[in-house]
Design an enzyme around this catalytic site. Structure first.
Site, short mmCIF file in Angstrom:
data_model
loop_
_atom_site.label_atom_id
_atom_site.label_comp_id
_atom_site.label_asym_id
_atom_site.label_seq_id
_atom_site.Cartn_x
_atom_site.Cartn_y
_atom_site.Cartn_z
N HIS A 33 0.83 -1.21 0.00
CA HIS A 33 0.00 0.00 0.00
C HIS A 33 0.87 1.27 0.00
O HIS A 33 0.67 2.17 -0.83
CB HIS A 33 -0.90 0.00 1.24
CG HIS A 33 -1.80 1.19 1.34
ND1 HIS A 33 -3.09 1.21 0.87
CD2 HIS A 33 -1.59 2.44 1.88
CE1 HIS A 33 -3.63 2.39 1.09
NE2 HIS A 33 -2.74 3.15 1.70
N GLU A 34 1.82 1.31 0.92
CA GLU A 34 2.66 2.50 1.01
C GLU A 34 3.60 2.62 -0.20
O GLU A 34 3.92 3.73 -0.62
CB GLU A 34 3.48 2.47 2.32
CG GLU A 34 2.63 2.44 3.58
CD GLU A 34 1.65 3.60 3.69
OE1 GLU A 34 1.90 4.66 3.08
OE2 GLU A 34 0.61 3.43 4.37
N HIS A 37 1.86 4.60 -2.87
CA HIS A 37 1.99 6.04 -2.65
C HIS A 37 3.39 6.53 -3.04
O HIS A 37 3.53 7.56 -3.72
CB HIS A 37 1.75 6.38 -1.17
CG HIS A 37 0.35 6.17 -0.71
ND1 HIS A 37 -0.75 6.57 -1.42
CD2 HIS A 37 -0.14 5.60 0.44
CE1 HIS A 37 -1.86 6.27 -0.75
NE2 HIS A 37 -1.51 5.67 0.37
#
Length: 380
Positions: A33-34, A37
């Site tokens: 997920h990170e 980003h």
């Protein structure tokens, strides 16, 4: 003493049997997920100050050539990417005074000075990467193992069940469910399992003729693949080897990806359906759990094999992706909501409105966290 050590450190004990699988599952999902980003943010020319797995005190880390601090922290219940210009943990809009503290070089690559499309792309990349992780996991599993399926046949009908009241008989074949064609028995289960209390129209093939019936699924407690008790909507039909004629569908790499996309789409749709029904009180509250439930499921999956643990990663990844897209600050969806308003009105949302939104959103997030922790400890 030996008994205590064995209970803690054996594969049946807490550390290797539960804690390690839990950390593996959560770390993979959070990291992906990170990383979404981070990668899209860097592609958009945004500077990254910190990439963290976990919160709290840093256990170890390093600085890369771009000046980003990569670190692992003591509390492994999440993670974050801190971009240049982020003044707080929620990445909310900094005040004009805070922006003035940045150097000219920092303002050029700061997150909040970028066009709204770059900010939106960076934010949505986290949940998108979660969905891509799920697709990748299922694609590998389908390519490696195939998919066992049963024909959509009725071998038995439970007496007094919704199916019996609707007139469904042994030997019937499902053709469609609420207008959607079905090819396997699993297709029928998918379209029924999340529709407790909703009348559903079934087209059945009987003696070469199609007939239409209506049945309303009822919630029934069953065991999932990990042995947990769950409530699933059923109509009361059973398949078996004789009627189902089990077969294995095999896939080439391209076919495996297509099937994985379809499977992930179904899970996203089913999760969204569950959340909608949950909000209006039509789903069992015990179906939602927090870190303790995830840890328990991780241990159960690990005992069944690595492929089960990887499937849990895929399912949790979808859940994290969907939750983060909810339009609630400080979740990713809350940021996207503000960016959408900004794109419409052609200026950033006022600091006062953003601050109010973050306060209300944070209360909602904390209330949800409290609810799932209560479920974990006392409620279910």
């Amino acid at each position: 003493m030996n008994e205590i050590l064995h209970a803690v450190f054996s594969t049946e004990g807490f550390v290797l049997g539960t804690l390690v699988p839990f950390l593996f599952v959560l770390t993979v999902v959070v990291f992906v997920h990170e990383m979404g980003h981070y990668l899209v943010g860097r592609w958009c020319g945004i500077g990254v100050k910190v990439f963290s797995i976990g919160f709290g005190p840093e256990l170890f880390g390093f600085n890369d050539s771009h000046g980003t601090r990569w670190k692992l922290c003591a509390i492994p219940l999440g993670g974050y990417v801190k971009f240049v210009g982020d003044m707080n943990a929620t990445s909310s809009q900094p005040s004009s005074e805070e922006i003035e503290t940045l150097t000219a070089a920092e303002r050029k690559v700061a997150f909040h000075t970028q066009p709204v499309w770059k900010r939106a792309a960076t934010v949505v990349a986290g949940p998108l990467f979660n969905f891509l992780l799920t697709i990748a996991v299922f694609a590998v599993l389908f390519a490696a193992y195939g998919r066992p399926v049963l024909e959509p046949m009725v071998a038995e009908v439970t007496a007094g069940s919704p199916a019996a009241r609707a007139g469904i008989l042994p030997g019937d074949r499902f053709v469609s469910v609420d207008g959607s064609k079905v090819q396997t028995f699993a297709d029928v289960q998918r379209r029924v399992s999340g529709r407790g209390g909703d009348p559903i129209t079934f087209v059945m093939l009987r003696d070469g003729k199609e007939i239409t019936v209506t049945a309303t699924p009822e919630l029934m407690e069953q065991q999932d693949g990990l042995g947990n008790k769950v409530k699933v909507a059923v109509i009361g039909v059973v398949n078996n080897q004789e009627f189902g004629q089990p077969r294995l569908i095999t896939y080439n790499p391209v076919g495996a990806v297509g099937a994985a996309v379809e499977e992930t789409g179904y899970i996203i749709q089913r999760t969204g359906q569950f959340l909608q029904r949950f909000v209006v009180g039509r789903e069992d509250k015990c179906q939602l759990g927090g870190p303790i439930k995830i840890a328990k499921m991780s241990g159960q999956a690990a005992k069944l094999g690595f492929d089960w643990l990887v499937q849990l990663v895929a399912l949790l990844s979808v859940g994290i992706g969907i939750l983060n897209l909810l339009p609630i600050p400080p979740l990713d969806g809350g940021h996207l909501l503000f960016y959408g308003v900004e794109a419409v009105i052609r200026r950033p949302v006022s600091e006062r409105m953003m601050e109010l939104g973050y306060r209300v959103g944070l209360l909602l997030v904390l209330a949800f966290m409290g609810f799932v922790f209560w479920n974990d400890l006392f409620g279910c």
